[in-house]
Design a protein around this motif. Structure first.
Motif, PDB file in Angstrom:
ATOM      1  N   PRO A  90       0.816  -1.223   0.000  1.00 54.56           N
ATOM      2  CA  PRO A  90       0.000   0.000   0.000  1.00 54.56           C
ATOM      3  C   PRO A  90       0.848   1.271   0.000  1.00 54.56           C
ATOM      4  O   PRO A  90       1.980   1.277   0.498  1.00 54.56           O
ATOM      5  CB  PRO A  90      -0.802  -0.106   1.299  1.00 54.56           C
ATOM      6  N   SER A  91       0.286   2.328  -0.536  1.00 55.84           N
ATOM      7  CA  SER A  91       0.964   3.627  -0.561  1.00 55.84           C
ATOM      8  C   SER A  91      -0.059   4.713  -0.832  1.00 55.84           C
ATOM      9  O   SER A  91      -0.982   4.515  -1.633  1.00 55.84           O
ATOM     10  CB  SER A  91       2.023   3.643  -1.668  1.00 55.84           C
ATOM     11  N   THR A  92       0.119   5.847  -0.205  1.00 50.21           N
ATOM     12  CA  THR A  92      -0.645   7.045  -0.565  1.00 50.21           C
ATOM     13  C   THR A  92       0.303   8.081  -1.174  1.00 50.21           C
ATOM     14  O   THR A  92       0.184   8.465  -2.340  1.00 50.21           O
ATOM     15  CB  THR A  92      -1.345   7.637   0.672  1.00 50.21           C
ATOM     16  N   ARG A  93       1.293   8.530  -0.363  1.00 47.23           N
ATOM     17  CA  ARG A  93       2.192   9.602  -0.782  1.00 47.23           C
ATOM     18  C   ARG A  93       3.020   9.241  -2.010  1.00 47.23           C
ATOM     19  O   ARG A  93       3.070   9.992  -2.990  1.00 47.23           O
ATOM     20  CB  ARG A  93       3.166   9.953   0.362  1.00 47.23           C
ATOM     21  N   THR A  94       3.691   8.100  -1.950  1.00 51.96           N
ATOM     22  CA  THR A  94       4.648   7.780  -3.016  1.00 51.96           C
ATOM     23  C   THR A  94       3.921   7.524  -4.335  1.00 51.96           C
ATOM     24  O   THR A  94       4.308   8.059  -5.376  1.00 51.96           O
ATOM     25  CB  THR A  94       5.491   6.558  -2.611  1.00 51.96           C
ATOM     26  N   GLN A 152      12.058   8.786  -1.265  1.00 52.59           N
ATOM     27  CA  GLN A 152      11.813   9.431   0.029  1.00 52.59           C
ATOM     28  C   GLN A 152      13.115  10.089   0.506  1.00 52.59           C
ATOM     29  O   GLN A 152      13.098  11.211   1.026  1.00 52.59           O
ATOM     30  CB  GLN A 152      11.339   8.396   1.053  1.00 52.59           C
ATOM     31  N   HIS A 190      14.462   3.407   0.425  1.00 49.30           N
ATOM     32  CA  HIS A 190      13.317   4.135  -0.148  1.00 49.30           C
ATOM     33  C   HIS A 190      13.937   5.416  -0.726  1.00 49.30           C
ATOM     34  O   HIS A 190      13.831   6.503  -0.149  1.00 49.30           O
ATOM     35  CB  HIS A 190      12.320   4.438   0.965  1.00 49.30           C
ATOM     36  N   ARG A 200       7.029  -0.731  -6.049  1.00 48.00           N
ATOM     37  CA  ARG A 200       7.135  -0.894  -4.585  1.00 48.00           C
ATOM     38  C   ARG A 200       6.869  -2.353  -4.275  1.00 48.00           C
ATOM     39  O   ARG A 200       5.909  -2.959  -4.776  1.00 48.00           O
ATOM     40  CB  ARG A 200       6.119  -0.023  -3.851  1.00 48.00           C
ATOM     41  N   PRO A 211       8.161  10.557   7.560  1.00 50.44           N
ATOM     42  CA  PRO A 211       7.851  10.200   6.165  1.00 50.44           C
ATOM     43  C   PRO A 211       6.363   9.963   5.928  1.00 50.44           C
ATOM     44  O   PRO A 211       5.905   9.987   4.776  1.00 50.44           O
ATOM     45  CB  PRO A 211       8.643   8.901   5.952  1.00 50.44           C
ATOM     46  N   GLY A 212       5.605   9.706   7.001  1.00 54.66           N
ATOM     47  CA  GLY A 212       4.203   9.333   6.872  1.00 54.66           C
ATOM     48  C   GLY A 212       4.104   7.894   6.375  1.00 54.66           C
ATOM     49  O   GLY A 212       5.053   7.380   5.775  1.00 54.66           O
ATOM     50  N   PRO A 213       2.964   7.252   6.600  1.00 53.65           N
ATOM     51  CA  PRO A 213       1.843   7.744   7.387  1.00 53.65           C
ATOM     52  C   PRO A 213       2.211   7.782   8.872  1.00 53.65           C
ATOM     53  O   PRO A 213       3.000   6.967   9.337  1.00 53.65           O
ATOM     54  CB  PRO A 213       0.745   6.710   7.118  1.00 53.65           C
TER      55      PRO A 213
END
Ligand code: CP
Length: 302
Positions: free
Chosen positions: A52-56, A136, A133, A105, A257-259
């Motif tokens: 899972p990823s949101t930002r990247t 990032q 990463h 990823r 870095p989040g989340p």
């Protein structure tokens, strides 16, 4: 030559300085996004995220679109992965369909290095297991340069689940390249023994008054089999909160870095505190990934 973006460790200092400069350039360009030169027009890039990823994922997609490329989001859960297709066979399939770069990823630490010699299009590491990463890492470096102008001599505390953190992995590599000092803090079982002189195991509260930045990390529950964690106790021992912010230098910054898990590794009021650069990091993710896509795709196609 195919330019894969696999790790900060595989890049020279000159490459990295060039990428930070281009990311800085794009961060200015993004203030007027419709005037950006669409250097990747007609290129097709695939986002293949096996974790899972949101930002990247979203920032790679926005970065590609800002540069004029088209993006396919390959979703393993709805694909022939469900019929047993391997990562290699999937990426070779996408390559044979004509995609011009693959952003990957995956939970495997070594997968990008294994795939590198087998692909004819640039492979971009969007997070590999607990290894590196690098995109990032680039946005973290950009954020530090914007704040402090130089990286050399910066002292950074990294606090949390460092053993399972690819973010910490890339930061420690960058620290060696640019002459930064890294202080590793957190629960004994989650902090590795440093192998290099620029990395020091430190007590969090002791080191807080001397560092320029604090990188808070979440506990990576998905990489633990048995972890008995009490969020309140953890926050008391290792969380960033008002008490600890007061111990920091006035010009020191808080990174993550989040989340993030509010109330565990960082308190609610610290996420958007004036010393926090957490949303600035996210914002810098687009410019940094534009620099990476340009580096991997534009020049290699000349
Ligand atoms: N920092 C980071 O990699 O966030 P995502 O998992 O949301 O991409």
């Amino acid at each position: 030559m195919i330019k894969h973006f696999l790790s900060l460790a595989s890049l020279s200092q000159i490459d990295l300085i060039g990428l930070i400069d281009r990311a800085q350039y794009f961060s200015h360009q993004l203030k007027q996004p419709h005037q950006i030169n669409p250097i990747l027009t007609n290129k097709i890039i695939v986002n293949a995220f096996y974790e899972p990823s949101t930002r990247t994922r979203c920032s790679f997609e926005i970065a590609a679109k800002r540069l004029g490329a088209e993006v396919i989001n390959f979703v393993p859960e709805n694909s022939s992965v469900k019929k047993g297709e391997t990562v290699y066979d999937t990426l070779k399939t996408l390559e044979s369909l004509g995609v011009e770069a693959i952003v990957l990823r995956h939970s495997d630490d070594h997968i990008v290095e294994e795939l590198r010699p087998l692909l004819k299009v640039p492979l971009i590491n969007a997070g590999a297991g607990k290894h590196e990463h690098p995109s990032q890492g680039l946005l973290d470096l950009l954020t530090l340069v914007q704040e402090f102008k130089t990286l050399k001599g910066l002292k950074i505390a990294v606090c949390g689940d460092i053993k399972h953190s690819r973010v910490a992995g890339s930061l420690m590599v960058a620290a060696k390249i640019f002459g930064m000092e890294i202080h590793l803090c957190g629960p004994e079982s989650l902090v590795p023994t440093p192998q290099e002189s620029h990395i020091i195991k430190s007590d969090f509260d002791t080191v807080l008054p001397v560092v320029d930045a604090v990188m808070m990390l979440r506990i990576q529950l998905e990489r633990h089999e048995n972890l008995d964690l009490n969020p309140t106790t953890y926050h008391h021992q290792f969380g960033m909160n008002h008490r600890r912010q007061l111990m920091m230098k006035k010009n020191a910054i808080i990174l993550h870095p989040g989340p993030f898990n509010r109330g565990v590794e960082i308190s609610d009021e610290m996420v958007e505190h004036p010393q926090s650069r957490i949303f600035k990091q996210m914002n810098n993710g687009v410019a940094s990934r534009m620099a990476i896509l340009e580096w991997a795709l534009n020049r290699s196609s000349l």
